[in-house]
Design a protein around this motif. Sequence first.
Motif, PDB file in Angstrom:
ATOM      1  N   TYR A 180       1.315  -0.905   0.300  1.00  0.00           N
ATOM      2  CA  TYR A 180      -0.216  -0.071  -0.096  1.00  0.00           C
ATOM      3  C   TYR A 180       0.648   1.383   0.113  1.00  0.00           C
ATOM      4  O   TYR A 180       0.518   2.060  -0.434  1.00  0.00           O
ATOM      5  CB  TYR A 180      -0.819  -0.473   1.018  1.00  0.00           C
ATOM      6  N   GLY A 181       2.356   1.081   0.832  1.00  0.00           N
ATOM      7  CA  GLY A 181       2.742   2.254   0.606  1.00  0.00           C
ATOM      8  C   GLY A 181       3.305   2.496  -0.662  1.00  0.00           C
ATOM      9  O   GLY A 181       3.548   3.677  -1.046  1.00  0.00           O
ATOM     10  N   LEU A 182       3.483   1.684  -1.677  1.00  0.00           N
ATOM     11  CA  LEU A 182       4.593   1.729  -2.733  1.00  0.00           C
ATOM     12  C   LEU A 182       3.194   1.853  -3.951  1.00  0.00           C
ATOM     13  O   LEU A 182       3.772   2.984  -4.783  1.00  0.00           O
ATOM     14  CB  LEU A 182       4.751  -0.037  -3.134  1.00  0.00           C
ATOM     15  N   LEU A 183       2.163   1.258  -3.589  1.00  0.00           N
ATOM     16  CA  LEU A 183       0.790   2.444  -4.180  1.00  0.00           C
ATOM     17  C   LEU A 183       0.981   3.860  -4.019  1.00  0.00           C
ATOM     18  O   LEU A 183       0.423   4.967  -5.067  1.00  0.00           O
ATOM     19  CB  LEU A 183       0.146   1.413  -4.515  1.00  0.00           C
ATOM     20  N   CYS A 184       0.908   4.042  -2.854  1.00  0.00           N
ATOM     21  CA  CYS A 184       0.561   5.460  -2.246  1.00  0.00           C
ATOM     22  C   CYS A 184       1.523   6.461  -2.546  1.00  0.00           C
ATOM     23  O   CYS A 184       1.033   7.889  -2.816  1.00  0.00           O
ATOM     24  CB  CYS A 184       0.363   5.428  -1.367  1.00  0.00           C
ATOM     25  N   ARG A 185       2.382   6.305  -2.404  1.00  0.00           N
ATOM     26  CA  ARG A 185       3.755   7.351  -2.168  1.00  0.00           C
ATOM     27  C   ARG A 185       4.468   7.020  -3.128  1.00  0.00           C
ATOM     28  O   ARG A 185       5.576   7.984  -3.635  1.00  0.00           O
ATOM     29  CB  ARG A 185       4.557   6.822  -0.940  1.00  0.00           C
ATOM     30  N   ILE A 186       4.274   6.179  -3.907  1.00  0.00           N
ATOM     31  CA  ILE A 186       5.160   6.231  -5.368  1.00  0.00           C
ATOM     32  C   ILE A 186       4.615   6.024  -6.262  1.00  0.00           C
ATOM     33  O   ILE A 186       4.992   6.845  -7.718  1.00  0.00           O
ATOM     34  CB  ILE A 186       6.555   5.014  -5.417  1.00  0.00           C
ATOM     35  N   ILE A 187       3.854   5.310  -6.632  1.00  0.00           N
ATOM     36  CA  ILE A 187       3.031   5.157  -8.042  1.00  0.00           C
ATOM     37  C   ILE A 187       1.449   6.002  -8.280  1.00  0.00           C
ATOM     38  O   ILE A 187       1.968   6.262  -8.992  1.00  0.00           O
ATOM     39  CB  ILE A 187       1.947   3.722  -8.253  1.00  0.00           C
ATOM     40  N   VAL A 188       1.191   6.419  -7.273  1.00  0.00           N
ATOM     41  CA  VAL A 188      -0.004   7.651  -7.514  1.00  0.00           C
ATOM     42  C   VAL A 188       0.865   8.528  -7.575  1.00  0.00           C
ATOM     43  O   VAL A 188       0.761  10.053  -9.347  1.00  0.00           O
ATOM     44  CB  VAL A 188      -0.763   7.423  -6.299  1.00  0.00           C
ATOM     45  N   PRO A 189       1.793   9.530  -7.088  1.00  0.00           N
ATOM     46  CA  PRO A 189       2.185  10.410  -6.933  1.00  0.00           C
ATOM     47  C   PRO A 189       3.256  10.922  -8.825  1.00  0.00           C
ATOM     48  O   PRO A 189       2.761  11.644  -9.713  1.00  0.00           O
ATOM     49  CB  PRO A 189       3.436  11.040  -6.197  1.00  0.00           C
ATOM     50  N   ILE A 190       3.860   9.744  -9.059  1.00  0.00           N
ATOM     51  CA  ILE A 190       4.376   9.271 -10.452  1.00  0.00           C
ATOM     52  C   ILE A 190       2.890   9.357 -11.863  1.00  0.00           C
ATOM     53  O   ILE A 190       2.851  10.025 -12.592  1.00  0.00           O
ATOM     54  CB  ILE A 190       4.965   8.239 -10.836  1.00  0.00           C
ATOM     55  N   SER A 191       2.549   8.925 -11.739  1.00  0.00           N
ATOM     56  CA  SER A 191       0.587   8.702 -12.104  1.00  0.00           C
ATOM     57  C   SER A 191       0.025   9.431 -12.542  1.00  0.00           C
ATOM     58  O   SER A 191      -1.715   9.869 -13.435  1.00  0.00           O
ATOM     59  CB  SER A 191       0.104   7.897 -11.878  1.00  0.00           C
ATOM     60  N   LEU A 192       0.286  10.827 -11.363  1.00  0.00           N
ATOM     61  CA  LEU A 192      -0.751  12.017 -11.713  1.00  0.00           C
ATOM     62  C   LEU A 192      -1.372  12.191 -12.906  1.00  0.00           C
ATOM     63  O   LEU A 192      -2.669  12.617 -12.672  1.00  0.00           O
ATOM     64  CB  LEU A 192      -0.333  12.780 -11.110  1.00  0.00           C
ATOM     65  N   PRO A 193      -0.579  12.921 -13.979  1.00  0.00           N
ATOM     66  CA  PRO A 193      -1.160  12.857 -15.058  1.00  0.00           C
ATOM     67  C   PRO A 193      -2.071  11.992 -16.309  1.00  0.00           C
ATOM     68  O   PRO A 193      -3.212  12.385 -16.278  1.00  0.00           O
ATOM     69  CB  PRO A 193       0.129  13.058 -16.205  1.00  0.00           C
ATOM     70  N   SER A 194      -1.588  11.047 -15.823  1.00  0.00           N
ATOM     71  CA  SER A 194      -2.557   9.910 -16.337  1.00  0.00           C
ATOM     72  C   SER A 194      -3.256   8.892 -15.450  1.00  0.00           C
ATOM     73  O   SER A 194      -5.121  10.250 -16.164  1.00  0.00           O
ATOM     74  CB  SER A 194      -2.098   8.368 -16.649  1.00  0.00           C
ATOM     75  N   LEU A 195      -3.759   9.708 -14.656  1.00  0.00           N
ATOM     76  CA  LEU A 195      -4.800  10.036 -13.608  1.00  0.00           C
ATOM     77  C   LEU A 195      -5.758  11.298 -13.441  1.00  0.00           C
ATOM     78  O   LEU A 195      -7.112  10.718 -13.713  1.00  0.00           O
ATOM     79  CB  LEU A 195      -4.564   9.694 -11.767  1.00  0.00           C
ATOM     80  N   PHE A 196      -5.420  12.156 -13.945  1.00  0.00           N
ATOM     81  CA  PHE A 196      -6.229  13.436 -13.853  1.00  0.00           C
ATOM     82  C   PHE A 196      -6.615  13.196 -15.379  1.00  0.00           C
ATOM     83  O   PHE A 196      -7.908  13.319 -15.385  1.00  0.00           O
ATOM     84  CB  PHE A 196      -5.224  14.636 -14.325  1.00  0.00           C
ATOM     85  N   THR A 197      -6.298  12.641 -16.341  1.00  0.00           N
ATOM     86  CA  THR A 197      -6.954  12.261 -17.375  1.00  0.00           C
ATOM     87  C   THR A 197      -8.261  11.916 -17.449  1.00  0.00           C
ATOM     88  O   THR A 197      -9.338  11.506 -17.473  1.00  0.00           O
ATOM     89  CB  THR A 197      -5.955  11.538 -18.797  1.00  0.00           C
ATOM     90  N   VAL A 198      -8.313  10.566 -16.200  1.00  0.00           N
ATOM     91  CA  VAL A 198      -8.698   9.431 -16.296  1.00  0.00           C
ATOM     92  C   VAL A 198      -9.972   9.693 -15.242  1.00  0.00           C
ATOM     93  O   VAL A 198     -11.651   9.782 -15.561  1.00  0.00           O
ATOM     94  CB  VAL A 198      -8.287   7.878 -15.615  1.00  0.00           C
TER      95      VAL A 198
END
Length: 271
Positions: A180-198
């Motif tokens: 959960y730490g990997l997902l919330c603290r590493i993956i999500v911040p890096i993926s923000l441009p993609s997540l904004f679009t989705v």
Amino acid sequence: MRGSLLRRVFPHAVLLIYIGVILFPLVWTLNSSFKTNKEIITSPWSFPTELSLSNYWNAWTGAHVGHYFMNSVINSTVSAIVSLALGTATAYALTRMSFPKLSLVLKRILILALLVPAASLLVPLYMLLRNMHLYNTPLALILPYVTVGLPWTVFMVSSFLTSIPNELEEAGIMDGLSIYGLLCRIIVPISLPSLFTVFMLNFLTSWNEFIMANLFLTKEKLRTLPVSMVAFYDQLNMNYGSLCAAIMISMIPVVVMYLLLQRGIMENIKA
């Protein structure tokens, strides 16, 4: 020389014509939203004699557009957030965790879900919501919106997660981060441009949806903004000015969201 000039000018001319065709209905609606009903009928192409916000006030209060507006905002925002959260977690599990057979089965199920038209689900969804006593409740829209948006959300996020190097997660594991730490603290911040679009695409899909909102919510207090437009004529006695004002109000979240997220959207498109 003329041929060279023509090749340079022609694409721009076609583009300008296309932009004009796209913007004309929007400009006409905006112009009509400041005119009286008589002005729209007698001179639909003229400018208003005076700029008045009475149509907006009548639409917001007289036709209860403000109430329907908030219903649409709540339904669209909640469904977009839930779809994004579940889709991101699912995409992370499919791209980073080793479940060969299970992952293949889930991907096939998601692909099949993409192939099923939403209209074919109306009858079973209606019966399911009736049996679960969710008919005429906000969940009657939120749950179907999440269900319809989840498959393509998973695939869109997965396509971006595959481009993130595994070394970043290995460094996080060395620092003692959990899954959960990997997902919330590493993956999500890096993926923000993609997540904004989705998120924006999910929001717009729910915001503009009409069939489910008209079928699953019959109570007037739960009605969404697209459904309220159908009954607009009766409520305001064919007041075209107030109707145009209501249409412009319905565009506010779309425009604001794009202005706020345009940088992330452009970065994701370039990627």
